[in-house]
Design an enzyme around this catalytic site. Structure first.
Site, PDB file in Angstrom:
ATOM      1  N   SER A  48       0.851  -1.192   0.000  1.00  0.00           N
ATOM      2  CA  SER A  48       0.000   0.000   0.000  1.00  0.00           C
ATOM      3  C   SER A  48       0.880   1.232   0.000  1.00  0.00           C
ATOM      4  CB  SER A  48      -0.898   0.019   1.239  1.00  0.00           C
ATOM      5  OG  SER A  48      -1.529   1.282   1.405  1.00  0.00           O
ATOM      6  N   TYR A  82      -0.841  -0.888  10.456  1.00  0.00           N
ATOM      7  CA  TYR A  82      -1.050  -1.194   9.034  1.00  0.00           C
ATOM      8  C   TYR A  82       0.123  -0.703   8.183  1.00  0.00           C
ATOM      9  CZ  TYR A  82      -3.338  -1.103   4.433  1.00  0.00           C
ATOM     10  OH  TYR A  82      -3.663  -1.284   3.106  1.00  0.00           O
TER      11      TYR A  82
END
Length: 255
Positions: free
Chosen positions: A142, A155
């Site tokens: 990401s 995350y």
């Protein structure tokens, strides 16, 4: 770059029960590839298979945090359908973590799924591809892995780890004849991003994001990233010194 449609291949996708992984599986199946799909929900995988041309989606229930089960699944796919050509390692989740309520256990859960789950897939794949001296692996990380962002302490850390892992493996994979890629999406509309309480710039629909990802799989680049305007902006932010970066992030996120 050759943009011609490739011949039918066997592609394995983890985290295929919803969102980006699900849409990529459908688009690949509809263009003629055989797609082995894995996720923890057998019912969702069965439903996915029902939306694709008959026999094109091959469901394999799997929790990638179980290393032995993951290795067994890779072996089963190849025993039942032949050599895997491409693996898209997409299994992962997001859990906000803030300084106000930091819990180490939340980080552990994301590390086990996002980072170690990917490593569990890489171990049998690299062993198999190394022996054949061919194969393709794309790891979904990401843009949150580019730099630290508020509420992304867990995350973002796992996604940064995946980026670093792919970068570290690529030179050796090149020597072994294995194509290694990293996928860094921006915001894509999925059940996970639907939880976000903040505006998401350049939000992409899963159909468009999947098409961009597949173009990247067909291409020669190491990094597959989309949407370009947003991800390139974040690449610029990654180069800023902390004295500039933190004030900009505070203003943008109202922290």
């Amino acid at each position: 770059m050759n943009n011609a449609k490739p011949a039918s291949r066997l592609i394995w996708i983890t985290g295929a029960s919803y969102g980006l992984g699900r849409e990529v599986a459908l688009q690949l199946a509809r263009r003629g590839d055989r797609v082995a799909v894995s996720a923890r929900s057998a019912d969702k995988l069965k439903g996915l298979a029902g939306e694709a041309p008959e026999g094109s989606i091959l469901p394999y229930e799997l929790d990638v945090t179980d290393g032995q089960a993951t290795a067994d699944t890779v072996a089963r796919i190849e025993a039942e359908h032949g050599p895997i050509d491409i693996a898209l390692l997409n299994a992962g989740t997001h859990e906000p973590v803030s300084a106000d309520d930091f819990k180490a256990e939340k980080l552990r859960e994301l590390v086990e799924l996002n980072l170690m789950g990917t490593a569990n897939c890489l171990e049998p794949l690299l062993a198999t591809f190394r022996n054949r001296r061919r194969g393709q692996i794309a790891i979904v990380a990401s843009v949150a892995g580019y730099r630290g962002l508020p509420t992304s302490a867990a995350y973002g850390a796992t996604k940064a780890g995946l980026i670093n892992m792919a970068e570290s493996l690529k030179p050796e994979c090149d020597r072994l004849g294995v194509k290694m890629q990293i996928v860094n999406p921006g915001f894509v509309r999925t059940p996970l991003t639907d939880r976000n309480p903040f505006p998401m710039p350049f939000l992409m629909e899963p159909e468009d994001a999947a098409a961009a990802l597949i173009r990247g799989l067909d291409g020669d680049g190491f990094e597959i990233t989309f949407p370009k305007r947003f991800t390139y902006l974040l690449k610029i932010l990654r180069c800023l010194p902390y004295a500039l970066y933190f004030p900009m992030i505070r203003r943008a996120t109202k922290q």
